[in-house]
Design an enzyme around this catalytic site. Structure first.
Site, PDB file in Angstrom:
ATOM      1  N   GLU A  77      75.058 -31.925  22.101  1.00 38.54           N
ATOM      2  CA  GLU A  77      75.495 -31.542  23.509  1.00 38.54           C
ATOM      3  C   GLU A  77      74.930 -30.152  23.960  1.00 38.54           C
ATOM      4  O   GLU A  77      74.541 -30.214  25.496  1.00 38.54           O
ATOM      5  CB  GLU A  77      76.958 -31.454  23.706  1.00 38.54           C
ATOM      6  N   LYS A 278      74.224 -11.641  16.367  1.00 35.35           N
ATOM      7  CA  LYS A 278      73.983 -12.464  15.469  1.00 35.35           C
ATOM      8  C   LYS A 278      73.739 -11.859  13.918  1.00 35.35           C
ATOM      9  O   LYS A 278      72.940 -10.768  13.955  1.00 35.35           O
ATOM     10  CB  LYS A 278      72.528 -13.245  15.695  1.00 35.35           C
ATOM     11  N   ASP A 303      63.946 -18.095  15.453  1.00 27.53           N
ATOM     12  CA  ASP A 303      62.941 -18.036  14.421  1.00 27.53           C
ATOM     13  C   ASP A 303      63.193 -16.951  13.463  1.00 27.53           C
ATOM     14  O   ASP A 303      62.433 -16.692  12.584  1.00 27.53           O
ATOM     15  CB  ASP A 303      61.745 -17.178  15.352  1.00 27.53           C
TER      16      ASP A 303
END
Length: 359
Positions: A77, A278, A303
């Site tokens: 989604e 992150k 990446d």
């Protein structure tokens, strides 16, 4: 496959290493493998510190080259995109990005953009998207500068305490919007220490947190000031927006990232930081709660293996690595690499060509 689950008492600020428990998860019936060996399914309370990733010991399953983009698109989604190396490099848009985002929106997909770059606030990133010709709502953007302020809010950081910032304007703007007092930032970039006999450096005893992010105005004054706050102010938090080794300041080469600034403070304090960007699960937990997203219905696109892919794996998402930024196919397939995404492809515009090829 095996997944290491962090102990509830395992906080990123501690230097001790817990003994993680392992469990075997049932095979997923959905398209793709939402968890890869080399990741960790970590759960964190909103009022606890972000967890430090724990690597599983079993051999990683090699990533599959993306062949059927349509199937991946239909299986989720929401797409979460990293920005640097995925959407743009420096101030240059990567080819095919506008058409790809238009395709995904036309299929009703929710798009979220998450970046570890803390130099800008969400509002400033909104202007960058607009400058590059991309229509992105501010509510769809989550930078690590915002994550730092959101984390302090989540732990009810006292408003009478101050935050010392080793970083740039983005962190200051987000702290101000959240109502926190701060000092430091770019204005300390011109400050120097005159090392003469008997010199004693004062620091603010009301600093309760030091936030470190990417800082082009980094200097010895900031390292010493932040070190004094962390070592001498009782309970002072050491928060890192990210620990990225490199970043894309231009599209010509890689540049030393925020991890180099964090490493300097870590070296002088001997204290591990709380990482809010992150691959910490803090931002994923925040996004899932804000949008009401089931993480198995998310595909994380990035990446970098050790931040983007691990971020997705930590949150239980499908993962797609693009080779348009930091990671090369040689790095991905190296025997030394233990982090494997579900899929990899050259760049996100492959959604357009692979969709056509699959028809």
């Amino acid at each position: 496959m095996l997944l290491a689950r962090a102990s509830p008492s395992f906080l990123a600020s501690t230097s001790s290493t817990p003994t993680p428990s392992s469990q075997t998860l049932p095979p997923s019936a959905s398209f793709g493998r939402s968890q890869r060996t080399g990741g960790v399914l970590a759960t964190a309370s909103p009022n606890s510190a972000p967890r430090r990733p724990v690597m599983a010991a079993a051999a990683a399953v090699p990533a599959a080259k993306l062949e059927d983009a349509e199937a991946l698109i239909d299986s989720v989604e929401t797409f979460i995109f990293d920005c640097d190396g995925v959407i743009w490099k420096g101030d240059k848009l990567i080819d095919g990005v506008p058409e790809t985002l238009d395709l995904l929106r036309s299929k009703g997909k929710r798009l979220v953009f998450v970046t570890n770059n803390s130099t800008k606030s969400r509002k400033q990133y909104g202007k960058k998207f607009e400058t590059l010709g991309l229509s992105v709502n501010e509510e769809e953007i989550f930078a690590s500068s915002f994550a730092a302020a959101a984390y302090l809010e989540s732990i009810d950081f006292p408003k009478d305490k101050k935050v010392y910032v080793i970083g740039e304007e983005g962190i200051l703007k987000e702290l101000e919007l959240a109502g926190f007092q701060y000092l430091g930032g770019p204005t300390d970039g011109d400050k120097k220490i005159e090392l003469k006999p008997g010199f004693y450096m004062e620091h603010d005893k009301d600093v309760g947190a030091v936030v470190v992010g990417f800082d082009r105005y980094f200097n010895y004054y900031k390292v010493q000031y932040g070190t004094l706050c962390i070592r001498e102010n009782p309970g002072c938090l050491f928060i890192a927006t990210n620990r990225d080794a490199v970043t894309h300041l231009t599209d010509a080469q890689e540049w030393a990232g925020g991890g180099s600034m964090v490493g300097a403070v870590l070296g002088s304090t001997k204290q591990e930081p709380l990482v809010v960007g992150k691959p910490s699960t803090f931002m994923m937990d925040y996004l899932a709660k804000k949008f009401g997203i089931t993480t198995s219905q998310i595909c994380m696109v990035g990446d970098r293996l050790d931040t983007d892919v691990l971020f997705g794996q930590n949150g239980g998402c499908k993962t797609l690595l693009v080779l348009s930024g930091v990671t090369s196919v040689q790095m991905l397939q190296s025997p030394d690499n233990t982090i494997q995404p579900d899929f990899y492809t050259n760049q996100i515009s492959d959604f357009l060509t692979l969709k056509t090829a699959a028809v």
